[in-house]
Write a protein that holds these residues in place. Structure first.
Motif, PDB file in Angstrom:
ATOM      1  N   PRO A   1      -2.501   4.776  10.827  1.00 37.60           N
ATOM      2  CA  PRO A   1      -3.555   4.314   9.919  1.00 37.60           C
ATOM      3  C   PRO A   1      -3.692   2.793   9.874  1.00 37.60           C
ATOM      4  CG  PRO A   1      -1.623   4.960   8.668  1.00 37.60           C
ATOM      5  CD  PRO A   1      -1.332   5.303  10.102  1.00 37.60           C
TER       6      PRO A   1
ATOM      7  N   GLU B   1       0.813  -1.212   0.000  1.00 37.96           N
ATOM      8  CA  GLU B   1       0.000   0.000   0.000  1.00 37.96           C
ATOM      9  C   GLU B   1       0.850   1.266   0.000  1.00 37.96           C
ATOM     10  OE1 GLU B   1      -2.218   0.700   3.539  1.00 37.96           O
ATOM     11  OE2 GLU B   1      -0.795  -0.369   4.823  1.00 37.96           O
TER      12      GLU B   1
ATOM     13  N   ASP C   1      -4.592   2.342  -0.080  1.00 33.79           N
ATOM     14  CA  ASP C   1      -4.839   2.249   1.355  1.00 33.79           C
ATOM     15  C   ASP C   1      -5.398   0.857   1.640  1.00 33.79           C
ATOM     16  OD1 ASP C   1      -5.339   2.535   4.006  1.00 33.79           O
ATOM     17  OD2 ASP C   1      -6.441   4.421   3.842  1.00 33.79           O
TER      18      ASP C   1
ATOM     19  N   GLU D   1      -6.329  -0.317   4.399  1.00 32.41           N
ATOM     20  CA  GLU D   1      -7.458  -0.290   5.329  1.00 32.41           C
ATOM     21  C   GLU D   1      -8.768   0.047   4.628  1.00 32.41           C
ATOM     22  OE1 GLU D   1      -3.923  -0.597   7.380  1.00 32.41           O
ATOM     23  OE2 GLU D   1      -4.453   0.993   5.966  1.00 32.41           O
ATOM     24  N   LYS D   2      -8.703   0.691   3.490  1.00 41.07           N
ATOM     25  CA  LYS D   2      -9.927   1.045   2.760  1.00 41.07           C
ATOM     26  C   LYS D   2     -10.313  -0.022   1.739  1.00 41.07           C
ATOM     27  CE  LYS D   2      -9.433   6.057   3.171  1.00 41.07           C
ATOM     28  NZ  LYS D   2      -9.314   7.341   2.439  1.00 41.07           N
TER      29      LYS D   2
ATOM     30  N   GLU E   1       2.615   1.747   8.310  1.00 47.59           N
ATOM     31  CA  GLU E   1       2.658   3.111   7.797  1.00 47.59           C
ATOM     32  C   GLU E   1       2.906   4.096   8.935  1.00 47.59           C
ATOM     33  OE1 GLU E   1      -0.392   3.746   4.433  1.00 47.59           O
ATOM     34  OE2 GLU E   1      -1.314   2.319   5.816  1.00 47.59           O
TER      35      GLU E   1
ATOM     36  N   ASP F   1      -0.652  -5.006   3.210  1.00 48.50           N
ATOM     37  CA  ASP F   1      -0.563  -4.072   4.332  1.00 48.50           C
ATOM     38  C   ASP F   1       0.902  -3.866   4.720  1.00 48.50           C
ATOM     39  OD1 ASP F   1      -1.300  -2.394   6.362  1.00 48.50           O
ATOM     40  OD2 ASP F   1      -1.594  -4.012   7.825  1.00 48.50           O
TER      41      ASP F   1
END
Length: 790
Positions: A410, A279, A336, A338-339, A379, A376
């Motif tokens: 994040p 990411e 991202d 997480e998104k 970050e 992942d």
């Protein structure tokens, strides 16, 4: 079976009686004679009719490439004056005479000595003459005749090139022109069919054909595909005699290449691709490569890739590698995890150059599915804003909170974050931050007039992983507080004429303020209360941040008062009100009738004992210079040292004294006691230093004699202590050298310096006991003693 053809030329000698002319038999050549010939007309000798004697000649024909063992007979020459008695001689000249063609000088028979080739020379021109052997004179004028070589089919057709190279587009129609081949035959084209060439194809069928008369090669098979076969080798034959049996032939090779056309669409070898990318990949990072295959070559195999559908149209991009024709998938925007963790794309490959006549084969493009998995990564913290702007009043106290910044991890684990200020951006440590909640507070007092904006950087760092940190700019604006009083914009010193009228404007005043109020500056001007009553001038406030000084009476006398000092109070209209008092100097001057100043210095005439300001300043300056001179002189007196007796340009205060005299050597025992340099047991007479003048006379001190077992360290320490306590020693550094040898040597001292402190001669016989190393030394000193004894 050989066939001989010859043509006989007859020359007859004329007779005095008339003859009967009879026509000559017809020659096989069929060519008429070019000269006048003898004609017989009649059957009786009495009826002979004679014409002028001359040559009878014709054209000769000769076959080329004669293969017989004998000379080839050409023909016969004969003169009518030849009576057969050998009185005439035949001579032949011209092309090949005597070499290629020979003649029997008695009979006139002509023969060819070599094989002739028509392709080398088709016609020979010769000249014949009959001469009298005895006189050598010609009996007939010289005549010319021709020998023409008859052609036979002895040359095969030859192509202009040994190998032809040609190209033709693939998928061409039947009968498409490919190339034309040409063969030539050196035989005579006007005689028979020896030079008539016919073309045929020996190899290359059924793909190609050739026109028999023109040699044009054409395609003979429909839809020849380059991808199946690209190279063809065709063999063409050229045969003379019109292709009939017995004709000669030659062949050539034609290499034909099928050129590519865009008749194959691109195709992906697989329908689905999958790639992974972290990411943290920045925009432009390549993720993977895909490639569609195209059977064509060159520009027909060029491929363009594009993303036509999918979830990541705005997150990814695909570009074409022009060298490898691969599609490179790159990151277009920041990812991202997480998104969104997985993206699916539809990538299409197409040919930019398409030939419409092959569109019936189907669309010239293909598509594949690309699946991209976002990985992942740990970050750094992310601030809630890209930049922060805070405000604070300049009168804020220390530890006043200005605001706060917020950052969080994040990642899914949500590691805790601590905050700090980058001290490179806040060298004076004016601000500080709470490491836990990100609150910004002051650590020093602020001043807007010194610095309006403070630009600092805040760092957010993960506690569990200090390597993960991020920065954010923080802009702090210092708000103004009315903490500065207005003051004059400049120093004001003006004058008033002695004959000035009342209410006359003599000066306009302006003020400035370091503060910056929101509604703007509003200054008010007035005379100070202590000067308001009985003042000779008044202040008029113009209500525009300026004021004027007006005269209050008619006429002024500079002899009574030459200078007026007006205290003016300047106030602002902000809260809290700030004011200051400025002084305006007004001098009374003599002016002309236009009001121009002429003179303002009349005090010297009224007070001759007084001093002007300039004179007072000059006097004070002289006094200061005099005081500085006295102080410097006194300081130099205190720092003055002992004056050396020896003044030399080499004296650089390092206690090195040069004596420009030469000693007397070792025998000069009165110049200096050299023995004391090496023997600490020698008695030293303390003498006064000769290089300085002593300020006071000190009694010489007796230095204790060093013990026999005194080593070098004790000796030097003793001398160092003596010099430290010596009041006559100079204040600057000095270098003392001690040539102390010590007393531990078994052989004592070998130096000749000791000789000055001993009486009598020394015995050096012990040197012989020291071994062979000292043999030379023993011989030297032992020999001296022997000489003395003798």
């Amino acid at each position: 079976m050989r066939t001989y053809r010859y043509f006989l030329l007859l020359f007859w000698v004329g007779q005095p009686y008339p003859t009967l002319s009879t026509p000559l038999s017809k020659r096989t050549s069929g060519f008429p004679a070019k000269k006048r010939a003898l004609e017989l007309s009649g059957n009786s000798k009495n009826e002979l009719n004679r014409s002028k004697r001359s040559w009878m000649w014709n054209q000769f024909f000769l076959l080329e490439e004669y293969t017989g063992s004998d000379y080839q007979y050409v023909g016969k020459l004969h003169s009518d004056q030849d009576r057969g008695d050998g009185s005439l001689k035949y001579i032949l000249s011209g092309d090949g005479a005597g070499d290629l063609f020979i003649i029997n000088e008695n009979t006139g028979d002509i023969q060819a000595t070599k094989r002739l080739d028509r392709e080398e020379k088709p016609v020979y021109i010769l000249r014949a003459q009959a001469i009298n052997r005895r006189t050598g004179r010609p009996v007939e004028p010289e005549s010319e005749f021709i020998i023409k070589i008859h052609d036979i089919n002895d040359n095969e057709p030859i192509f202009t090139k040994e190998v032809y190279t040609a190209t033709v587009p693939e998928m061409s129609d039947v009968g498409t022109f490919v190339v034309q081949v040409t063969a030539t035959d050196a035989d005579d084209p006007t005689y028979g069919n020896s030079a008539k060439v016919v073309y045929s194809i020996l190899q290359g069928q059924p793909y190609f054909s050739v026109e028999s008369e023109t040699g044009i090669i054409k395609t003979a098979l429909l839809n020849m595909d380059r991808e199946n076969r690209e190279q063809y080798q065709v063999v063409i034959q050229a045969k003379d005699m019109g292709g009939q049996m017995g004709g000669l032939s030659g062949t050539t090779t034609v290499n034909i290449t099928l050129t590519d056309v865009n008749n194959n669409p691109p195709r992906f070898p697989q329908s689905t691709y999958q790639f992974k990318t972290p990411e943290s990949s920045p925009p432009g990072t390549p993720i993977g490569r895909i490639k569609a295959s195209d059977a064509d070559v060159g520009e027909n195999a060029e491929i363009q890739y594009s993303i036509t559908d999918g979830e990541g149209l705005d997150m990814f991009d695909v570009i074409t590698d022009q060298e490898t024709q691969e599609g490179i998938i790159t990151v277009k925007k920041l990812l991202d995890f997480e998104k969104k963790k997985v993206y699916t794309l539809k990538v299409e490959a197409s040919n930019p150059h398409v030939e419409p006549r092959f569109l019936y084969l189907g669309p010239f493009k293909d598509s594949a599915t690309v699946r991209i998995v976002v990985e992942d990564v740990d970050e750094p913290p992310v601030f809630s804003k890209l930049a922060y702007i805070l405000q604070i009043r300049e009168d804020a106290q220390i530890n006043t909170t200005i605001g706060s910044v917020t950052a969080q991890d994040p990642d899914a684990v949500r590691n805790p974050v601590k905050y700090s200020v980058d001290r490179h951006t806040d060298m004076d440590r004016i601000f500080n931050i709470d490491s836990g909640n990100g609150s910004i507070f002051t650590s020093k007092l602020l001043d807007r007039e010194t610095l309006l904006w403070h630009n600092i950087t805040v760092i957010a760092t993960e506690i569990n992983n200090p390597k993960q940190s991020s920065r954010v700019p923080l802009y702090i604006k210092v708000l103004d507080v009315n903490d500065n009083a207005p003051e004059f914009a400049e120093f004001y010193e003006t004058f008033v004429c002695e004959k000035a009228k009342a209410d006359q404007l003599i000066q306009t005043l302006r003020a400035v303020d370091k503060d910056d109020p929101y509604s703007g500056h509003q200054f008010s001007f007035s005379l100070a209360p202590e000067a308001a009553s009985g003042s000779n001038f008044t202040i008029q406030d113009n209500k525009d941040n300026t004021a004027g000084i007006l005269t209050r009476k008619n006429g002024y006398n500079r002899h009574e008062m030459s200078t007026y000092l007006l205290p003016v109070v300047i106030s602002d209209n902000d809260y809290p009100v700030q004011s200051s008092t400025g002084t305006v100097t007004v001098r009374v001057c003599a002016c002309d009738h236009h009001g121009n100043m002429q003179s303002c210095h009349a005090e010297a005439l009224i007070h001759p004992t007084g001093l002007s300001t300039g004179a007072l300043v000059a006097i004070l300056l002289c006094i200061v210079i005099l005081l500085v001179t006295v102080v410097l002189f006194a300081a130099l007196r205190r720092q003055r040292k002992k004056e050396p007796l020896i003044i030399s340009k080499e004296d650089i205060r390092d206690n090195i004294v040069s004596y420009n005299d030469e000693g007397g050597g070792e025998e000069d025992t009165q110049a200096f006691d050299i023995g004391t340099l090496r023997n600490p047991e020698a008695i030293e007479d303390n003498k006064l230093r000769r290089d300085i003048v002593p300020e006071a006379l000190f009694l010489p001190r007796r230095t204790p004699t060093a013990r026999d077992n005194t080593d070098v360290r004790d000796f030097i320490n003793q001398r160092l202590k003596e010099n430290d306590t010596d009041p006559t020693a100079p204040p600057y550094d000095s270098l003392a050298t001690y040539a102390y040898e010590g007393t531990g040597s078994v052989a004592d001292s070998l130096s000749s310096l000791e000789s000055v402190t001993t009486d009598g001669d020394q015995d050096y016989d012990y040197l012989s006991d020291w071994g062979p190393r000292f043999k030379k030394l023993a011989d030297m000193y032992g020999g001296v003693d022997s000489d003395k004894d003798s």
